[in-house]
Design a protein around this motif. Structure first.
Motif, PDB file in Angstrom:
ATOM      1  N   GLN A  24      41.571  25.792  49.831  1.00 54.57           N
ATOM      2  CA  GLN A  24      42.517  26.871  49.622  1.00 54.57           C
ATOM      3  C   GLN A  24      42.358  27.451  48.223  1.00 54.57           C
ATOM      4  O   GLN A  24      41.614  26.952  47.397  1.00 54.57           O
ATOM      5  N   GLU A  25      43.136  28.505  47.942  1.00 51.47           N
ATOM      6  CA  GLU A  25      42.960  29.201  46.684  1.00 51.47           C
ATOM      7  C   GLU A  25      43.327  28.326  45.499  1.00 51.47           C
ATOM      8  O   GLU A  25      44.188  27.472  45.588  1.00 51.47           O
ATOM      9  N   THR A  26      42.630  28.510  44.391  1.00 50.06           N
ATOM     10  CA  THR A  26      42.891  27.726  43.192  1.00 50.06           C
ATOM     11  C   THR A  26      43.326  28.651  42.070  1.00 50.06           C
ATOM     12  O   THR A  26      44.490  28.839  41.844  1.00 50.06           O
ATOM     13  N   SER A  27      42.396  29.254  41.373  1.00 46.82           N
ATOM     14  CA  SER A  27      42.714  30.056  40.196  1.00 46.82           C
ATOM     15  C   SER A  27      41.658  31.117  40.003  1.00 46.82           C
ATOM     16  O   SER A  27      40.554  30.991  40.515  1.00 46.82           O
ATOM     17  N   PRO A  28      41.971  32.158  39.237  1.00 45.67           N
ATOM     18  CA  PRO A  28      40.899  33.074  38.850  1.00 45.67           C
ATOM     19  C   PRO A  28      39.849  32.294  38.090  1.00 45.67           C
ATOM     20  O   PRO A  28      40.160  31.607  37.127  1.00 45.67           O
ATOM     21  N   SER A  29      38.619  32.349  38.563  1.00 44.40           N
ATOM     22  CA  SER A  29      37.558  31.506  38.010  1.00 44.40           C
ATOM     23  C   SER A  29      36.644  32.290  37.097  1.00 44.40           C
ATOM     24  O   SER A  29      35.953  33.195  37.540  1.00 44.40           O
ATOM     25  N   PRO A  30      36.621  31.955  35.812  1.00 43.39           N
ATOM     26  CA  PRO A  30      35.755  32.692  34.897  1.00 43.39           C
ATOM     27  C   PRO A  30      34.290  32.382  35.104  1.00 43.39           C
ATOM     28  O   PRO A  30      33.449  32.905  34.407  1.00 43.39           O
ATOM     29  N   ILE A 149      43.198  35.680  53.709  1.00 48.79           N
ATOM     30  CA  ILE A 149      42.865  37.101  53.731  1.00 48.79           C
ATOM     31  C   ILE A 149      41.548  37.315  52.996  1.00 48.79           C
ATOM     32  O   ILE A 149      41.174  36.527  52.123  1.00 48.79           O
ATOM     33  N   PRO A 150      40.819  38.360  53.337  1.00 49.67           N
ATOM     34  CA  PRO A 150      39.530  38.608  52.683  1.00 49.67           C
ATOM     35  C   PRO A 150      39.709  39.163  51.285  1.00 49.67           C
ATOM     36  O   PRO A 150      40.728  39.779  50.961  1.00 49.67           O
ATOM     37  N   ASP A 194      36.800  34.874  50.759  1.00 50.43           N
ATOM     38  CA  ASP A 194      37.863  35.123  51.730  1.00 50.43           C
ATOM     39  C   ASP A 194      38.828  33.943  51.841  1.00 50.43           C
ATOM     40  O   ASP A 194      39.250  33.568  52.936  1.00 50.43           O
ATOM     41  N   SER A 195      39.193  33.346  50.713  1.00 49.03           N
ATOM     42  CA  SER A 195      40.030  32.141  50.725  1.00 49.03           C
ATOM     43  C   SER A 195      41.432  32.371  50.173  1.00 49.03           C
ATOM     44  O   SER A 195      42.225  31.430  50.097  1.00 49.03           O
ATOM     45  N   ALA A 196      41.785  33.601  49.781  1.00 47.39           N
ATOM     46  CA  ALA A 196      43.138  33.851  49.273  1.00 47.39           C
ATOM     47  C   ALA A 196      44.147  33.707  50.401  1.00 47.39           C
ATOM     48  O   ALA A 196      43.844  33.964  51.569  1.00 47.39           O
ATOM     49  N   SER A 197      45.358  33.300  50.050  1.00 45.92           N
ATOM     50  CA  SER A 197      46.398  33.122  51.052  1.00 45.92           C
ATOM     51  C   SER A 197      47.747  33.585  50.521  1.00 45.92           C
ATOM     52  O   SER A 197      48.197  34.685  50.820  1.00 45.92           O
TER      53      SER A 197
END
Length: 264
Positions: A24-30, A149-150, A194-197
Motif C-alpha cells: 500500500q501507499e507509503t510516502s512521497p519518495s525522493p 487508484i492510478p 498505481d498504488s495510491a488509496s
C-alpha cells in the motif's frame, strides 16, 4: 544541494521501512527526485492515456473542510478538472466518513519544512502503534476489496491526464498542470505508480522535485496556519464536503449526496 541530499537520504530510509510491510501507499519518495531533474528525451508534446473506469470521479471542483483537534477548519479546494479520478477518490472517501478520526502519522518540518501526511485507515484504532502507520489503504466495505487508484498527472497543454506513469516514464517534457507549491494536497503511494488509496499529504513548502512523480489534486485555500501546527499523532476530528458534491460521479452516475457518517 546539501538540503536535497538530506531529504533524499531521510525519505529513502522512511520509504523502505514502510514499504517493507505492505504494497500500500507509503510516502512521497525522493528516490524519484533524480528523474525529476532530468529532461525527458522524448517529445515535449503532451499525450494522454485511457481514463480508468469504475472509479469515482469529480467533474469540476469541490470544497472540503478538515477539522483537526478542534481548531478552525482547513479548507481544501479539490480540483476535478485537472485530476478527476484522484479528486473523485478523495471526495468520495470524505463523503463516506473514511477520514473522520484518522491520524496525521508523518510530519517532517526539520531541518526544513516538507510534508504532513495522514489518511491511513489503520490509525482509527487508538491502540494501533503510531510507528507502524503508513502502510494502510481504503478497503471498500461493499466488496471487501482494497481500492487503489492510478497515478494521474495532467501535463500543461494536454486535454487529459496521463495515467499509470510518471511524466518522465511517459516521456513527456511538459510540466504538470498541478504543482507542488506550498499548500498542495497530493496522494501518497508506494513505488508502484498505481498504488495510491487513501493516504494524502500537504506540502509545507514548494516541492518542485515531486511534481513529475506524484499526483496533486487540490490546494489548501484557508487554514494553512493550522496545517503548520499539526503534530504527529494529531487526529482529523471531521472531514466534510461543503461545496461541489453534485460534481461527484460514481461509475458514470451522479452521486447521491448524504451526510458523512460519524466516526466509529
Amino acid at each position: 544541494m546539501q538540503m536535497r541530499r538530506w531529504l533524499v537520504s531521510l525519505l529513502v530510509v522512511s520509504a523502505l521501512v514502510a514499504g517493507g510491510c505492505s504494497p500500500q501507499e507509503t510516502s512521497p519518495s525522493p528516490s524519484d527526485s533524480s528523474s525529476a531533474a532530468t529532461t525527458p528525451s522524448a517529445s515535449a508534446t503532451p499525450v494522454s492515456s485511457p481514463e480508468p473506469a469504475n472509479l469515482p470521479r469529480l467533474e469540476g471542483k469541490a470544497t472540503v473542510e478538515l477539522t483537526v483537534k478542534g481548531g478552525k477548519p482547513i479548507t481544501i479546494e479539490v480540483d476535478g478538472t485537472n485530476a478527476p479520478i484522484t479528486a473523485g477518490n478523495f471526495v468520495d472517501l470524505v463523503q463516506q466518513g473514511v477520514y473522520d478520526g484518522l491520524v496525521f502519522h508523518r510530519v517532517i518540518r526539520e531541518p526544513q519544512p516538507f510534508v504532513v501526511q495522514g489518511g491511513d485507515p489503520q490509525s482509527k484504532d487508538p491502540n494501533f502503534p503510531l510507528e507502524q502507520l503508513g502502510t494502510g489503504g481504503f478497503v471498500d466495505p461493499a466488496t471487501g476489496q482494497p481500492r487503489n487508484i492510478p497515478l494521474e498527472i495532467k501535463p500543461e497543454g494536454s486535454a487529459s491526464p496521463v495515467y499509470g506513469k510518471t511524466l518522465d516514464t511517459a516521456g513527456i517534457a511538459a510540466a504538470p498542470q498541478l504543482k507542488h507549491t506550498r499548500g498542495a494536497v497530493a496522494m501518497a503511494r508506494a513505488s508502484i505508480p498505481d498504488s495510491a488509496s487513501s493516504q494524502f499529504y500537504v506540502a509545507l513548502t514548494d516541492l518542485k522535485f515531486l511534481d513529475r512523480d506524484y499526483a496533486v489534486f487540490g490546494y489548501v485555500t484557508q487554514g494553512m496556519d493550522v496545517v503548520d501546527k499539526i503534530q504527529q499523532g494529531d487526529r482529523i476530528e471531521s472531514a466534510k464536503v461543503t461545496k461541489g458534491i453534485e460534481n461527484l460521479k460514481q461509475s458514470g452516475a451522479a452521486a447521491t449526496p448524504s451526510p458523512s457518517p460519524s466516526p466509529q
